[in-house]
Motif scaffolding. Structure first.
Motif, PDB file in Angstrom:
ATOM      1  N   GLN A  23     -32.374 -10.892  36.979  1.00 28.57           N
ATOM      2  CA  GLN A  23     -32.279 -11.977  37.954  1.00 28.57           C
ATOM      3  C   GLN A  23     -32.418 -11.423  39.365  1.00 28.57           C
ATOM      4  OE1 GLN A  23     -32.119 -15.199  36.889  1.00 28.57           O
ATOM      5  NE2 GLN A  23     -32.244 -14.291  34.837  1.00 28.57           N
ATOM      6  N   ILE A  24     -33.343 -11.980  40.124  1.00 33.85           N
ATOM      7  CA  ILE A  24     -33.521 -11.619  41.524  1.00 33.85           C
ATOM      8  C   ILE A  24     -33.251 -12.860  42.360  1.00 33.85           C
ATOM      9  CG2 ILE A  24     -35.140 -10.816  43.285  1.00 33.85           C
ATOM     10  CD1 ILE A  24     -36.635  -9.343  41.045  1.00 33.85           C
ATOM     11  N   THR A  40     -43.308 -10.569  36.611  1.00 33.18           N
ATOM     12  CA  THR A  40     -42.895  -9.380  35.858  1.00 33.18           C
ATOM     13  C   THR A  40     -41.377  -9.290  35.707  1.00 33.18           C
ATOM     14  OG1 THR A  40     -42.869  -8.001  37.856  1.00 33.18           O
ATOM     15  CG2 THR A  40     -44.945  -8.125  36.626  1.00 33.18           C
ATOM     16  N   PHE A  41     -40.661 -10.182  36.366  1.00 30.13           N
ATOM     17  CA  PHE A  41     -39.195 -10.189  36.269  1.00 30.13           C
ATOM     18  C   PHE A  41     -38.741 -11.446  35.520  1.00 30.13           C
ATOM     19  CE2 PHE A  41     -40.507  -8.109  40.225  1.00 30.13           C
ATOM     20  CZ  PHE A  41     -40.017  -6.825  39.991  1.00 30.13           C
ATOM     21  N   GLU A  42     -37.531 -11.389  34.974  1.00 35.08           N
ATOM     22  CA  GLU A  42     -37.066 -12.507  34.155  1.00 35.08           C
ATOM     23  C   GLU A  42     -37.027 -13.814  34.943  1.00 35.08           C
ATOM     24  OE1 GLU A  42     -32.821 -13.490  32.456  1.00 35.08           O
ATOM     25  OE2 GLU A  42     -33.783 -12.048  31.137  1.00 35.08           O
ATOM     26  N   GLN A  43     -36.448 -13.783  36.151  1.00 35.53           N
ATOM     27  CA  GLN A  43     -36.404 -14.986  36.980  1.00 35.53           C
ATOM     28  C   GLN A  43     -36.186 -14.585  38.439  1.00 35.53           C
ATOM     29  OE1 GLN A  43     -34.406 -19.409  36.955  1.00 35.53           O
ATOM     30  NE2 GLN A  43     -33.081 -17.744  36.345  1.00 35.53           N
ATOM     31  N   VAL A  44     -36.938 -15.206  39.330  1.00 37.52           N
ATOM     32  CA  VAL A  44     -36.767 -15.015  40.765  1.00 37.52           C
ATOM     33  C   VAL A  44     -36.375 -16.350  41.369  1.00 37.52           C
ATOM     34  CG1 VAL A  44     -37.813 -14.268  42.933  1.00 37.52           C
ATOM     35  CG2 VAL A  44     -38.513 -13.193  40.769  1.00 37.52           C
ATOM     36  N   THR A  45     -35.227 -16.372  42.037  1.00 36.83           N
ATOM     37  CA  THR A  45     -34.694 -17.603  42.618  1.00 36.83           C
ATOM     38  C   THR A  45     -34.673 -17.491  44.136  1.00 36.83           C
ATOM     39  OG1 THR A  45     -33.285 -17.969  40.675  1.00 36.83           O
ATOM     40  CG2 THR A  45     -32.724 -19.182  42.687  1.00 36.83           C
ATOM     41  N   LEU A  46     -35.196 -18.486  44.811  1.00 35.53           N
ATOM     42  CA  LEU A  46     -35.194 -18.541  46.269  1.00 35.53           C
ATOM     43  C   LEU A  46     -34.270 -19.650  46.727  1.00 35.53           C
ATOM     44  CD1 LEU A  46     -36.320 -18.066  49.185  1.00 35.53           C
ATOM     45  CD2 LEU A  46     -38.191 -19.613  48.574  1.00 35.53           C
ATOM     46  N   LEU A  81     -25.318 -20.231  41.680  1.00 34.30           N
ATOM     47  CA  LEU A  81     -25.547 -18.789  41.580  1.00 34.30           C
ATOM     48  C   LEU A  81     -24.821 -18.203  40.372  1.00 34.30           C
ATOM     49  CD1 LEU A  81     -26.872 -16.368  43.023  1.00 34.30           C
ATOM     50  CD2 LEU A  81     -24.786 -16.122  44.373  1.00 34.30           C
ATOM     51  N   PHE A  82     -23.659 -18.737  40.061  1.00 31.32           N
ATOM     52  CA  PHE A  82     -22.882 -18.287  38.906  1.00 31.32           C
ATOM     53  C   PHE A  82     -23.706 -18.431  37.624  1.00 31.32           C
ATOM     54  CE2 PHE A  82     -20.111 -19.198  35.312  1.00 31.32           C
ATOM     55  CZ  PHE A  82     -19.185 -18.161  35.360  1.00 31.32           C
ATOM     56  N   TYR A  83     -24.346 -19.574  37.458  1.00 33.46           N
ATOM     57  CA  TYR A  83     -25.111 -19.809  36.231  1.00 33.46           C
ATOM     58  C   TYR A  83     -26.413 -19.007  36.203  1.00 33.46           C
ATOM     59  CZ  TYR A  83     -21.832 -23.417  34.912  1.00 33.46           C
ATOM     60  OH  TYR A  83     -20.686 -24.072  34.548  1.00 33.46           O
ATOM     61  N   VAL A  84     -26.928 -18.651  37.371  1.00 37.07           N
ATOM     62  CA  VAL A  84     -28.117 -17.797  37.425  1.00 37.07           C
ATOM     63  C   VAL A  84     -27.762 -16.375  36.993  1.00 37.07           C
ATOM     64  CG1 VAL A  84     -29.862 -16.769  38.922  1.00 37.07           C
ATOM     65  CG2 VAL A  84     -29.251 -19.168  39.230  1.00 37.07           C
ATOM     66  N   VAL A  85     -26.709 -15.814  37.593  1.00 37.00           N
ATOM     67  CA  VAL A  85     -26.352 -14.413  37.353  1.00 37.00           C
ATOM     68  C   VAL A  85     -25.626 -14.227  36.025  1.00 37.00           C
ATOM     69  CG1 VAL A  85     -24.977 -12.477  38.200  1.00 37.00           C
ATOM     70  CG2 VAL A  85     -26.292 -13.861  39.807  1.00 37.00           C
ATOM     71  N   ARG A  86     -24.639 -15.062  35.754  1.00 34.62           N
ATOM     72  CA  ARG A  86     -23.798 -14.858  34.577  1.00 34.62           C
ATOM     73  C   ARG A  86     -24.448 -15.340  33.278  1.00 34.62           C
ATOM     74  NH1 ARG A  86     -18.600 -13.999  34.684  1.00 34.62           N
ATOM     75  NH2 ARG A  86     -19.140 -13.379  32.554  1.00 34.62           N
ATOM     76  N   HIS A  87     -25.215 -16.426  33.369  1.00 34.05           N
ATOM     77  CA  HIS A  87     -25.768 -17.007  32.138  1.00 34.05           C
ATOM     78  C   HIS A  87     -27.293 -16.996  32.095  1.00 34.05           C
ATOM     79  CE1 HIS A  87     -21.777 -18.273  30.866  1.00 34.05           C
ATOM     80  NE2 HIS A  87     -21.580 -18.794  32.066  1.00 34.05           N
ATOM     81  N   ARG A  88     -27.927 -16.558  33.207  1.00 40.21           N
ATOM     82  CA  ARG A  88     -29.385 -16.480  33.284  1.00 40.21           C
ATOM     83  C   ARG A  88     -30.053 -17.818  32.995  1.00 40.21           C
ATOM     84  NH1 ARG A  88     -30.528 -10.829  29.964  1.00 40.21           N
ATOM     85  NH2 ARG A  88     -28.781  -9.665  30.811  1.00 40.21           N
ATOM     86  N   HIS A  89     -29.403 -18.889  33.386  1.00 35.90           N
ATOM     87  CA  HIS A  89     -29.951 -20.213  33.147  1.00 35.90           C
ATOM     88  C   HIS A  89     -31.148 -20.482  34.056  1.00 35.90           C
ATOM     89  CE1 HIS A  89     -26.081 -22.081  31.221  1.00 35.90           C
ATOM     90  NE2 HIS A  89     -26.719 -21.257  30.422  1.00 35.90           N
ATOM     91  N   LYS A  90     -32.140 -21.148  33.503  1.00 38.42           N
ATOM     92  CA  LYS A  90     -33.261 -21.634  34.288  1.00 38.42           C
ATOM     93  C   LYS A  90     -32.808 -22.898  35.042  1.00 38.42           C
ATOM     94  CE  LYS A  90     -36.029 -18.538  32.485  1.00 38.42           C
ATOM     95  NZ  LYS A  90     -36.564 -17.405  33.270  1.00 38.42           N
TER      96      LYS A  90
END
Length: 481
Positions: free
Chosen positions: A363-364, A385-391, A454-463
């Motif tokens: 996660q970025i 090339t990365f799993e997910q990039v969030t802006l 952000l919690f769900y992005v980092v901890r659970h890698r949710h889209k």
């Protein structure tokens, strides 16, 4: 290293401070130590010395006196020995190598008397028997400086180890201290213990109100750095692995992950550690919390210097990331970059290659990136090339608005309109306030919604379509609700 050029005003202020120090017997009565002033003189970027000193001066008396010096700088006059002291400041004389002993020398004090003349009214107030403006055996009035130096009897806080790397210059002293100056291209590695009080509110950075960043704070009320230990690189690896091994008891794979925070413009070293610990706490991150602290000057007026430094720091960040991904055995690495820190990160990611057997970057999170939008799109070609990039972007981020005005081109952290491109999840967080990670800026209650996302992005890698609290717009971006 080439010495930066100094202005006449900077020279007057520096000599006035040294002159005041020469008549103060006790160190607590000085505006700033002479050794610290020499250090700042030799390392501050051009045209930043006054602001750098201002950020380091603490206490009401010292701050007020310094402000008087600035307001009345035209009334401070230089004498025939000014160039001698200036040469000493700039290390153009052999004796400059031994500053502490040299500034106690009688010849140095005589030279100071002949180097600068301070108007009578700029000296601090006197009381009989307490101050003589010319005698080095006198003392200035004792003005108290509030500082919490003792640990409270009851510990109502939680402590987190922050495994950091920094290309800041290590400052002289008995304790580990990094300021806003660049190292000689080397990275220092260490572990800092940072506490979060149990009264902490999500997204909040609790620090003593209206007191300098040098104030330690009360750990039951404030985020506090308790200790800081420099480690050799091999020892840093060993310590991090031992921590991960301890955390991994029970075989929870998330406890083998790493989270790296990269701060933005106008952030000091301690402030970067505070924010890293706060992120670790609020995200309930169970793995290894890391921080890369590039040499931000840590002053509002240091924007041009920070711009130059963050580009210089990119190579050091690449080296740090290489060590982290190749040596620690992490199962995954997540990265949160804020503001100008995104420039260094994106520069590294543009040519990042995942080697077999190394830790993948999953996660970025690019928070309020102060990056040219067109340049961002160029680098964005590698996001797949990365799993997910969030802006995360906002229409109300004043720092981004100022940057857009200064550079005359839109910034990726702006949401006017939000940036939409493939392999990028853009979230418009305008409803959350002015600045998600703005150190020293105000917060509103809705900022907790950003940390929830952000919690769900980092901890659970949710889209994005798996996360509550954001909705898809027809234009292709997501919006915090």
């Amino acid at each position: 290293m080439e010495q930066p050029k100094r202005t006449l005003h900077e020279l007057k202020i520096a000599l006035a401070i040294l002159r005041m120090n020469a008549v103060a017997r006790s160190s607590r009565h000085r505006l700033i130590s002479s050794s610290a002033l020499f250090f700042c003189w030799r390392n501050s970027p051009p045209d930043t010395l006054i602001e750098v000193l201002q950020a380091r001066i603490t206490g009401r008396y010292a701050q007020d006196t310094f402000e008087d010096f600035i307001k009345r700088v035209e009334d401070i006059t230089l004498g025939h020995r000014a160039l001698d002291i200036e040469a000493f400041l700039s290390a153009r004389k052999p004796s400059a190598a031994k500053i502490p002993s040299a500034i106690r020398n009688a010849e140095y004090k005589r030279a100071l008397e002949d180097a600068v003349d301070i108007p009578e009214e700029l000296y601090p107030p006197m009381q009989d028997g307490m101050l003589s403006r010319t005698s080095p055996d006198s003392e200035l009035l004792d003005y108290p400086v509030i500082s919490y130096s003792r640990e409270p009897a009851q510990q109502i806080y939680t402590t987190y180890p922050i495994y950091y790397g920094t290309d800041r210059l290590l400052e002289p002293g008995r304790t580990v201290k990094f300021g806003g100056f660049r190292s000689e291209g080397t990275i220092a590695y260490g572990v800092a213990e940072v506490s979060i009080p149990h009264i902490h509110r999500e997204g909040k950075l609790e620090r003593p109100w209206l007191w300098p960043t040098q104030t330690k704070g009360n750990p039951n009320k404030h985020i506090v750095v308790h200790s800081n230990a420099l480690l050799a690189l091999d020892a840093w690896f060993t310590s991090a692995k031992e921590y991960l091994s301890h955390q991994g008891i029970g075989q929870d794979p998330s406890k083998k992950e790493g989270l790296l925070f990269i701060h933005g413009y106008n952030v000091g070293f301690d402030a970067a550690l505070w924010r890293a610990a706060q992120l670790c706490h609020d995200l309930k991150f169970p793995g290894l919390m890391m921080c890369f602290s590039w040499a931000s000057l840590g002053t509002p007026g240091g924007y041009p210097a920070d711009e130059a430094t963050v580009d210089w720091s990119a190579a050091n960040l690449r080296q740090y990331l290489t060590h982290v991904t190749e040596q620690l055995g992490l199962s995954a690495l997540h990265i949160v970059a804020h503001s100008m820190g995104n420039r260094a990160l994106l520069s590294v990611l543009e040519n990042w290659k995942l080697k077999p057997g190394t830790t993948p970057i999953h996660q970025i999170i690019l928070a309020a990136p102060d990056v040219d939008t067109s340049r961002f799109k160029q680098i964005g070609q590698v996001f797949h090339t990365f799993e997910q990039v969030t802006l995360y972007a906002s229409r109300h981020d004043r720092a981004i608005a100022v940057s857009r005005f200064v550079h005359s081109y839109p910034r990726a952290g702006d949401a006017n309109p939000p940036l939409v491109m493939s392999s990028l999840s853009t979230v418009d967080v305008s409803v959350a306030g002015k600045d998600m990670f703005g150190l020293g800026h105000s917060y509103i209650a809705d900022v907790s919604k950003v940390f929830r996302d952000l919690f769900y992005v980092v901890r659970h890698r949710h889209k994005p379509d798996q996360r509550a609290g954001i909705t898809k717009r027809d234009e292709g971006y997501w919006e915090l609700t």
